[in-house]
Design an enzyme around this catalytic site. Sequence first.
Site, short mmCIF file in Angstrom:
data_model
loop_
_atom_site.label_atom_id
_atom_site.label_comp_id
_atom_site.label_asym_id
_atom_site.label_seq_id
_atom_site.Cartn_x
_atom_site.Cartn_y
_atom_site.Cartn_z
N ASP A 46 2.98 -5.71 12.14
CA ASP A 46 2.36 -4.52 12.72
C ASP A 46 3.34 -3.80 13.65
O ASP A 46 4.23 -4.42 14.24
CB ASP A 46 1.10 -4.96 13.50
CG ASP A 46 0.15 -3.80 13.75
OD1 ASP A 46 0.35 -2.70 13.17
OD2 ASP A 46 -0.80 -3.98 14.53
N HIS B 146 7.84 2.48 8.26
CA HIS B 146 7.50 1.56 7.17
C HIS B 146 8.76 1.16 6.39
O HIS B 146 8.89 0.02 5.95
CB HIS B 146 6.47 2.18 6.23
CG HIS B 146 5.13 2.40 6.90
ND1 HIS B 146 4.51 1.42 7.63
CD2 HIS B 146 4.30 3.47 6.96
CE1 HIS B 146 3.36 1.88 8.11
NE2 HIS B 146 3.22 3.13 7.72
N LEU C 239 10.82 -21.26 -1.45
CA LEU C 239 9.88 -20.64 -0.50
C LEU C 239 8.82 -19.92 -1.31
O LEU C 239 9.14 -19.19 -2.25
CB LEU C 239 10.62 -19.62 0.38
CG LEU C 239 9.73 -18.75 1.29
CD1 LEU C 239 9.25 -19.54 2.49
CD2 LEU C 239 10.48 -17.51 1.77
C1 IPE Z 1 -3.09 -4.84 9.96
O1 IPE Z 1 -2.55 -3.83 10.74
C2 IPE Z 1 -2.71 -4.64 8.52
C3 IPE Z 1 -1.29 -4.83 8.22
C4 IPE Z 1 -0.35 -5.17 9.04
C5 IPE Z 1 -0.95 -4.62 6.83
P1 IPE Z 1 -3.36 -2.50 11.09
O2 IPE Z 1 -2.46 -1.68 11.92
O3 IPE Z 1 -3.89 -1.88 9.85
O4 IPE Z 1 -4.59 -3.06 11.93
P2 IPE Z 1 -5.49 -2.34 13.01
O5 IPE Z 1 -6.02 -1.09 12.39
O6 IPE Z 1 -4.62 -2.04 14.18
O7 IPE Z 1 -6.54 -3.34 13.34
C1 IPE Z 2 1.95 -1.99 10.04
O1 IPE Z 2 2.37 -0.96 10.86
C2 IPE Z 2 2.10 -1.65 8.57
C3 IPE Z 2 0.83 -1.37 7.88
C4 IPE Z 2 -0.36 -1.50 8.38
C5 IPE Z 2 0.92 -0.94 6.50
P1 IPE Z 2 1.39 0.19 11.32
O2 IPE Z 2 1.50 1.33 10.38
O3 IPE Z 2 0.01 -0.33 11.52
O4 IPE Z 2 2.02 0.60 12.72
P2 IPE Z 2 1.24 1.03 14.02
O5 IPE Z 2 0.25 -0.05 14.32
O6 IPE Z 2 0.57 2.33 13.70
O7 IPE Z 2 2.29 1.15 15.06
MG MG Z 3 -0.97 -1.10 13.07
#
Ligand code: IPE
Ligand code: IPE
Ligand code: MG
Length: 247
Positions: free
Chosen positions: A26, A43, A137
């Site tokens: 995240d 990303h 792995l």
């Molecule tokens: C969880 O992160 C999903 C992934 C890392 C793929 P999100 O950014 O989507 O989660 P919330 O919305 O903060 O709970």
């Molecule tokens: C995690 O990073 C990747 C996915 C959920 C696909 P985020 O896109 O949730 O990044 P933040 O949380 O907005 O910083």
């Molecule tokens: Mg996120």
Amino acid sequence: MPSTSPTAPQLDPQWEVPTHVAIIMDGNGRWARARNLPRLAGHRAGTENLRRVIRACVEFGIRYLTIYAFSTENWARPKEEVEGLMEIMEEFIDKELDELDEEGVQIRHLGRLDGIRPSLKAKIRESVERTQHNQRLVLNVAFNYGGRDEIVQAVRKIVREGIPPEQITEETIEAHLYTAGMPDPDLVIRTSGEIRTSNFLLWQAAYAEWYFTPVFWPDFGREHLLEAIADYNRRERRFGRVLDPDE
Ligand code: IPE
Ligand code: IPE
Ligand code: MG
């Protein structure tokens, strides 16, 4: 595979290395925002980082790595971001599959294939098929994955098989999850400072140790993973028991 520099911090031989590590990757969006870049650049950076972390897992002898790449809830993001994420996933497979295969990584998909566009679906299937005999792995890619959805799918399969209710045990449920046959995660890491599950491995993580770090995913490297393993070794896993009844 390039080896790490001799001065890099190393695993303590006394440590227990978790067999199964799961990561909620995240913070890509905030990483990008902090640099005045579009979210998709975050990303991309996050996906490049994945290579680094997979390599560190192989180095440390971790046997299972599960990564949360796209949740069933992430479809609710703006269309351009969702499409960008699909594109980046395809690029990742195109770029990395050969090397992952050579390194002995077995790729597994956790989640629903339906709803994923045909070109990506075909690449996911190819990755899983080509690497199915690799042993070094196991890399579980949770993509279009939701913990609740996984349990719903498991219940449907059990009902379809006609298993009588009184024969249903925890083992029956486990055997119908995407992770059937694998050990539960020992350590779940979430980057970016959020402290919640966001629907990840709801069943499997019942007794996992959780590790939260403020570091955004694109910046989470080998040394951060090492620190998480060190922290894991300071935990006492009790599984509901009393370890020393005389104390
Ligand atoms: C969880 O992160 C999903 C992934 C890392 C793929 P999100 O950014 O989507 O989660 P919330 O919305 O903060 O709970
Ligand atoms: C995690 O990073 C990747 C996915 C959920 C696909 P985020 O896109 O949730 O990044 P933040 O949380 O907005 O910083
Ligand atoms: Mg996120």
